[in-house]
Design a protein around this motif. Structure first.
Motif, PDB file in Angstrom:
ATOM      1  N   GLN A 139       0.842  -1.190   0.000  1.00 10.14           N
ATOM      2  CA  GLN A 139       0.000   0.000   0.000  1.00 10.14           C
ATOM      3  C   GLN A 139       0.886   1.251   0.000  1.00 10.14           C
ATOM      4  O   GLN A 139       1.743   1.419   0.868  1.00 10.14           O
ATOM      5  CB  GLN A 139      -0.907   0.013   1.241  1.00 10.14           C
ATOM      6  CG  GLN A 139      -1.853  -1.172   1.316  1.00 10.14           C
ATOM      7  CD  GLN A 139      -2.514  -1.256   2.679  1.00 10.14           C
ATOM      8  OE1 GLN A 139      -2.312  -2.229   3.397  1.00 10.14           O
ATOM      9  NE2 GLN A 139      -3.288  -0.226   3.043  1.00 10.14           N
ATOM     10  N   GLU A 140       0.641   2.070  -0.972  1.00  7.41           N
ATOM     11  CA  GLU A 140       1.404   3.310  -1.068  1.00  7.41           C
ATOM     12  C   GLU A 140       1.044   4.231   0.104  1.00  7.41           C
ATOM     13  O   GLU A 140      -0.132   4.368   0.462  1.00  7.41           O
ATOM     14  CB  GLU A 140       1.111   4.016  -2.386  1.00  7.41           C
ATOM     15  CG  GLU A 140       1.947   5.264  -2.599  1.00  7.41           C
ATOM     16  CD  GLU A 140       1.628   5.960  -3.908  1.00  7.41           C
ATOM     17  OE1 GLU A 140       2.433   6.795  -4.347  1.00  7.41           O
ATOM     18  OE2 GLU A 140       0.569   5.661  -4.491  1.00  7.41           O
ATOM     19  N   VAL A 141       2.041   4.847   0.673  1.00  3.43           N
ATOM     20  CA  VAL A 141       1.867   5.785   1.779  1.00  3.43           C
ATOM     21  C   VAL A 141       2.466   7.126   1.381  1.00  3.43           C
ATOM     22  O   VAL A 141       3.646   7.199   1.018  1.00  3.43           O
ATOM     23  CB  VAL A 141       2.534   5.277   3.073  1.00  3.43           C
ATOM     24  CG1 VAL A 141       2.307   6.267   4.217  1.00  3.43           C
ATOM     25  CG2 VAL A 141       1.990   3.906   3.455  1.00  3.43           C
ATOM     26  N   VAL A 150      -0.923  12.216   6.448  1.00  2.00           N
ATOM     27  CA  VAL A 150      -0.465  10.977   5.816  1.00  2.00           C
ATOM     28  C   VAL A 150      -1.646  10.336   5.106  1.00  2.00           C
ATOM     29  O   VAL A 150      -2.741  10.215   5.683  1.00  2.00           O
ATOM     30  CB  VAL A 150       0.132   9.986   6.839  1.00  2.00           C
ATOM     31  CG1 VAL A 150       0.515   8.683   6.162  1.00  2.00           C
ATOM     32  CG2 VAL A 150       1.344  10.606   7.533  1.00  2.00           C
ATOM     33  N   THR A 152      -2.818   6.857   2.980  1.00  2.00           N
ATOM     34  CA  THR A 152      -2.438   5.469   2.694  1.00  2.00           C
ATOM     35  C   THR A 152      -3.447   4.850   1.740  1.00  2.00           C
ATOM     36  O   THR A 152      -4.659   5.035   1.902  1.00  2.00           O
ATOM     37  CB  THR A 152      -2.381   4.638   3.986  1.00  2.00           C
ATOM     38  OG1 THR A 152      -1.507   5.270   4.914  1.00  2.00           O
ATOM     39  CG2 THR A 152      -1.891   3.229   3.700  1.00  2.00           C
TER      40      THR A 152
END
Length: 506
Positions: A139-141, A150, A152
């Motif tokens: 999962q891209e953060v 942030v 996600t």
């Protein structure tokens, strides 16, 4: 001349001897019938050796013509099935180019060659081994330069929170056991060969997790069946593991066919054969119930419940069993064959469940039933009640009202064979995995059997169906849960493929 009273002791003794001879004769006939049944069981096929109804109906033509016609029909059916399967099979085109050293004319030696048509195509069927894969979802953060925000990416959908196995894997496990009758320990070995570490206990947990997730669907399926006007029902034993031995449980099937010709097949598991299970499934409902003579269904039949409909296939088997000791049983079998001949005429004419079908039954079946009833009443006093033929006659006469209801209602079948066919898959599984671990395991097996059997009865791929609905059922509105039943699922996907609600889950 001796007085009349002098002969009374002799007359009484003769009557006693005659009664004893009759009793012994009945016992001998019963033993002969049991011996014949045992010989068929041990030395012959488990099924009855009497030709099937379809085979006897074809017997009107000469044997040679009949065999030739059957062979030709079987070949045609195989060709049609092969053609249909060939169209449905996934295909991959592999191009074969002419090597560079051969790209010249064999006649003049010229090298200016052009393609001729689309090429010469041929078909080769090859086996590509199935594989399991380990998917690593990352999962891209993203973080904001402000240092406070942030974002996600959403995680993949899972059947069970934090579960390591996807819906396709669970669907494969359920289909392997319920459709292919494969024991889970054997499936674990196959998964291991594919490179995935696996144990039988893990597969067992996954199987029960799938049953728990799909429980709303299997319960709704039974509710739909219970609300139908005509329901078929039957039961079969299924062993349950216990300390040092097994206990006897029962798998019940309840099924119906809707107006579109689609079958809905449900199952229930119980630790006994009492009437509690039929009452739980069909209690408080009305309509017709197609069953055999087992008294466990009495609790849901008349006077306050469903109308009981008898099974002519059970009657036919009893008269067939009596053939070994009483050739007269052939007459009853001929009467029953006439009833099935009327149904075959209705199918050939394409008038099943129509007014024309009802007219056929009243014009042709009703007179056959009247003659059969006269024959039964004439034969009943001639055979001991415990003899095979006596028992067959008694069975038919006690069930007569239930057996003859089909004449007035075209929705009612002649027999309960649909239920027996629905239990064949369970019987095959019983031979392979022998027993279930406990009562809850039997209930889970029944629920998954129901969805898989309904898929197969309606031409739905159970593995594709389960892989899709294992995710959908958890978020689908409960008021529209029926949309996820197999026959509705495939119909909606065919009617509206672009609808994202019925697209395969990734």
């Amino acid at each position: 001349m001796l007085p009349q009273d002098h002969f009374c002791p002799w007359r009484e003794e003769a009557e006693e001897l005659k009664a004893e001879v009759s009793r012994i004769g009945g016992e001998v006939d019963a033993l002969k019938g049991q011996l014949a049944a045992l010989q068929r069981h041990v030395f012959g096929r488990r099924t009855e050796k009497l030709p099937t109804v379809a085979a006897e109906l074809r017997g009107a033509a000469s044997e040679a013509d009949s065999k030739a016609a059957r062979d030709e029909a079987a070949k045609k059916k195989r060709r049609e099935r092969a053609a249909r399967k060939a169209e449905e099979a996934p295909a991959r085109e592999i191009r074969h180019a002419v090597p560079a050293e051969e790209r010249c004319c064999p006649a003049c030696g010229g090298e200016d060659l052009k393609p001729l048509g689309k090429g010469r195509a041929s078909v080769v069927y090859e086996y590509v081994p199935a594989r399991f894969e380990k998917q690593v979802h990352v999962q891209e953060v993203l973080a904001c330069t402000c240092g406070r925000g942030v974002v996600t990416a959403s995680p993949p959908a899972r059947v069970v929170d934090r579960g390591e196995y996807g819906p396709g894997f669970l669907a494969h496990v359920v289909t392997s056991k319920c459709a292919d009758a494969m024991p889970l320990h054997r499936l674990a070995q196959r998964v291991e060969r594919s490179g995935v570490p696996m144990s039988r206990s893990t597969l067992t947990d996954l199987f029960h997790q799938a049953a728990s997730v799909l429980l709303p669907l299997s319960q709704h399926l039974l509710q739909c069946i219970a609300s139908a006007d005509v329901v078929w029902a039957d039961e079969t034993p299924l062993r349950v593991l216990d300390v040092k031995k097994t206990k006897l449980g029962y798998l019940w099937t309840f099924l119906t066919q809707n107006e579109a010709g689609e079958w809905l097949i449900g199952y229930r598991f119980s630790m006994g054969r009492a009437s509690r299970t039929p009452k739980e499934v069909l209690g408080g409902t009305s309509g017709a119930l197609v069953v055999d003579a087992y008294t466990g269904y009495n609790a849901v039949t008349l006077p306050k419940g469903r109308v009981r409909v008898g099974c002519w296939a059970h009657v036919r088997r009893r008269f067939f069993d009596a053939l070994a000791t009483a050739p007269q049983a052939r007459e009853a079998l001929d009467f029953i064959l006439e009833l099935y001949r009327v149904e075959a005429q209705a199918r050939e004419a394409g008038v099943v469940r129509t007014a024309a079908h009802r007219e056929l039954r009243q014009v042709h079946s009703a007179p056959v039933l009247a003659r059969l009833r006269v024959w039964l009443e004439a034969q009943a006093p001639r055979h001991p009640p415990k003899s095979p033929l006596g028992q067959a006659i008694s069975y038919a006469m006690k069930q007569w009202e239930a057996l003859t209801r089909f004449v007035e209602d075209v929705r009612l079948p002649l027999d309960n064979n649909a239920s027996e066919r629905a239990l064949r898959k369970a019987a095959l599984g019983r031979k392979n995995f022998l027993f279930v671990g406990h009562e809850a395991a039997g209930e889970n097996l029944a629920g998954l059997y129901a969805l898989v059997a309904t898929c197969e009865a309606n031409g739905v791929n159970p593995e594709a169906y389960l892989a899709d609905v294992l995710l959908r059922v958890q978020t689908h509105p409960n008021s529209r849960i029926g949309e996820l039943l197999p026959h509705e699922w495939i119909r909606r996907r065919a009617a509206d493929p672009p609808d994202s609600l019925f697209q395969p889950s990734l």
